[in-house]
Scaffold this motif. Sequence first.
Motif, PDB file in Angstrom:
ATOM      1  N   VAL A  55       0.860  -1.189   0.000  1.00 26.41           N
ATOM      2  CA  VAL A  55       0.000   0.000   0.000  1.00 26.41           C
ATOM      3  C   VAL A  55       0.895   1.238   0.000  1.00 26.41           C
ATOM      4  O   VAL A  55       1.119   1.859   1.041  1.00 26.41           O
ATOM      5  CB  VAL A  55      -0.946   0.004   1.220  1.00 26.41           C
ATOM      6  CG1 VAL A  55      -1.956   1.139   1.098  1.00 26.41           C
ATOM      7  CG2 VAL A  55      -1.647  -1.330   1.380  1.00 26.41           C
ATOM      8  N   VAL A  60      -6.201   2.600   1.312  1.00 28.44           N
ATOM      9  CA  VAL A  60      -6.679   1.585   0.373  1.00 28.44           C
ATOM     10  C   VAL A  60      -8.093   1.930  -0.060  1.00 28.44           C
ATOM     11  O   VAL A  60      -8.978   2.155   0.771  1.00 28.44           O
ATOM     12  CB  VAL A  60      -6.684   0.172   1.016  1.00 28.44           C
ATOM     13  CG1 VAL A  60      -7.237  -0.856   0.029  1.00 28.44           C
ATOM     14  CG2 VAL A  60      -5.278  -0.222   1.444  1.00 28.44           C
ATOM     15  N   ALA A  62     -11.398   0.412  -1.567  1.00 28.12           N
ATOM     16  CA  ALA A  62     -11.930  -0.954  -1.589  1.00 28.12           C
ATOM     17  C   ALA A  62     -13.400  -0.951  -1.996  1.00 28.12           C
ATOM     18  O   ALA A  62     -14.159  -0.048  -1.623  1.00 28.12           O
ATOM     19  CB  ALA A  62     -11.782  -1.604  -0.210  1.00 28.12           C
ATOM     20  N   VAL A  95     -13.244   1.391  -8.649  1.00 28.68           N
ATOM     21  CA  VAL A  95     -11.985   1.944  -8.119  1.00 28.68           C
ATOM     22  C   VAL A  95     -11.560   3.153  -8.953  1.00 28.68           C
ATOM     23  O   VAL A  95     -11.190   4.203  -8.413  1.00 28.68           O
ATOM     24  CB  VAL A  95     -10.885   0.866  -8.123  1.00 28.68           C
ATOM     25  CG1 VAL A  95      -9.529   1.479  -7.765  1.00 28.68           C
ATOM     26  CG2 VAL A  95     -11.220  -0.248  -7.129  1.00 28.68           C
ATOM     27  N   THR A 154     -13.929  -8.515  -4.822  1.00 30.35           N
ATOM     28  CA  THR A 154     -13.502  -7.329  -4.079  1.00 30.35           C
ATOM     29  C   THR A 154     -12.287  -6.748  -4.777  1.00 30.35           C
ATOM     30  O   THR A 154     -11.373  -7.491  -5.149  1.00 30.35           O
ATOM     31  CB  THR A 154     -13.150  -7.681  -2.625  1.00 30.35           C
ATOM     32  OG1 THR A 154     -14.323  -8.146  -1.955  1.00 30.35           O
ATOM     33  CG2 THR A 154     -12.593  -6.471  -1.882  1.00 30.35           C
ATOM     34  N   LEU A 156      -9.218  -3.650  -4.793  1.00 28.75           N
ATOM     35  CA  LEU A 156      -8.446  -2.697  -4.013  1.00 28.75           C
ATOM     36  C   LEU A 156      -7.762  -1.726  -4.966  1.00 28.75           C
ATOM     37  O   LEU A 156      -7.444  -2.089  -6.110  1.00 28.75           O
ATOM     38  CB  LEU A 156      -7.395  -3.413  -3.155  1.00 28.75           C
ATOM     39  CG  LEU A 156      -7.901  -4.548  -2.258  1.00 28.75           C
ATOM     40  CD1 LEU A 156      -6.723  -5.181  -1.513  1.00 28.75           C
ATOM     41  CD2 LEU A 156      -8.949  -4.051  -1.286  1.00 28.75           C
ATOM     42  N   ASP A 158      -5.179   2.149  -5.345  1.00 27.45           N
ATOM     43  CA  ASP A 158      -4.179   3.062  -4.800  1.00 27.45           C
ATOM     44  C   ASP A 158      -4.469   4.478  -5.297  1.00 27.45           C
ATOM     45  O   ASP A 158      -4.575   4.726  -6.504  1.00 27.45           O
ATOM     46  CB  ASP A 158      -2.799   2.606  -5.285  1.00 27.45           C
ATOM     47  CG  ASP A 158      -1.658   3.488  -4.796  1.00 27.45           C
ATOM     48  OD1 ASP A 158      -1.879   4.295  -3.874  1.00 27.45           O
ATOM     49  OD2 ASP A 158      -0.545   3.356  -5.347  1.00 27.45           O
TER      50      ASP A 158
END
Length: 333
Positions: A55, A60, A62, A95, A154, A156, A158
């Motif tokens: 990370v 994060v 999510a 995201v 799911t 994730l 940045d």
Amino acid sequence: MDHDVEATARDRRVSSGVRLNGTGEFGLIDRMTARLPQGEISLLGPGDDAAIVAVPDGRVVACTDALVEGRHFRRDWCDAADVGHRAAAANLADVAAMGAVPTALLVALCAPGDLPVQWAEEFAEGVADEAGLVGASVVGGDTTSSALLTIVVTALGDLQGRDPVVRSGASPGDVVALAGRVGCAAAGYTVLSRGFRTPKILVDAYRRPEVDYRAGPAAAIAGATSMIDVSDGLLADLGHIAKASEVHIDVTKDAFGLPQQLRDAARALGVDPYQWILAGGEDHALAATFPSHASLPPGWLIVGKVSRGEGVSVDGRDWVGPRGWDHFTRSGS
């Protein structure tokens, strides 16, 4: 023949007649993870109790999305790789809509025991291929037996040091812009539901969304004040921005081009093509608001404006008809 290609072909022949209840959970996991390459962000991938993901930003992003057979996809309309692409895209786009770069996915496959192992393998390849478009890794997940084929992903992401672009930042005077196509996936769904398989460009749009994931971070850098993934319908999703930002949004119909195949399909099926464009979802375009003086990144098209008030209108008037998809009414809202 290349050794790796020959080995893959041999593996497919072996698995083509095998069902999940014939390979077992751990055999299935081995077969799927073999198709999931790991990138630099993955410090520890599949195989342990949990994955470890770097990370760099210290925060994060999510999100999670579920796909249920018969609700979100049909195996007679989409092959396994298509479903993998769709499942990954739904999350990767969320995201990107925060202005972030997707980094990792976790995938849960809940499936009946008689599902062919080859279907699960090709599904994993579809997920990996879509994730590979942004350099994200599939770092883990779960498998379990279920009477109904269900997929939960799911994602994730940045932020790379930037502030997130949320739904509540739009202000009167902003312009509304769109990155990506809208209406094509909804048109493809209508075509398939009527028993047809053409035009191919529309059917393929439903089967595999084409998302410009780079447009999200580019919008954030350009000063976007709010942003959202168009998954349930443009008017419905802009409605979320209008509500969260306490503003009114007006969309201009003439801003949208009507591709000839979309126009022809609408005429043949007796559908107003703008119903697909304004209320159809699953293309996963990105919609955002920008200050009127901002220079929009390449690929972003102005389609409306923000003013004081509430709600969403089209050409200054209330839109008559569905505004988008509601999962609990099975119809537009």
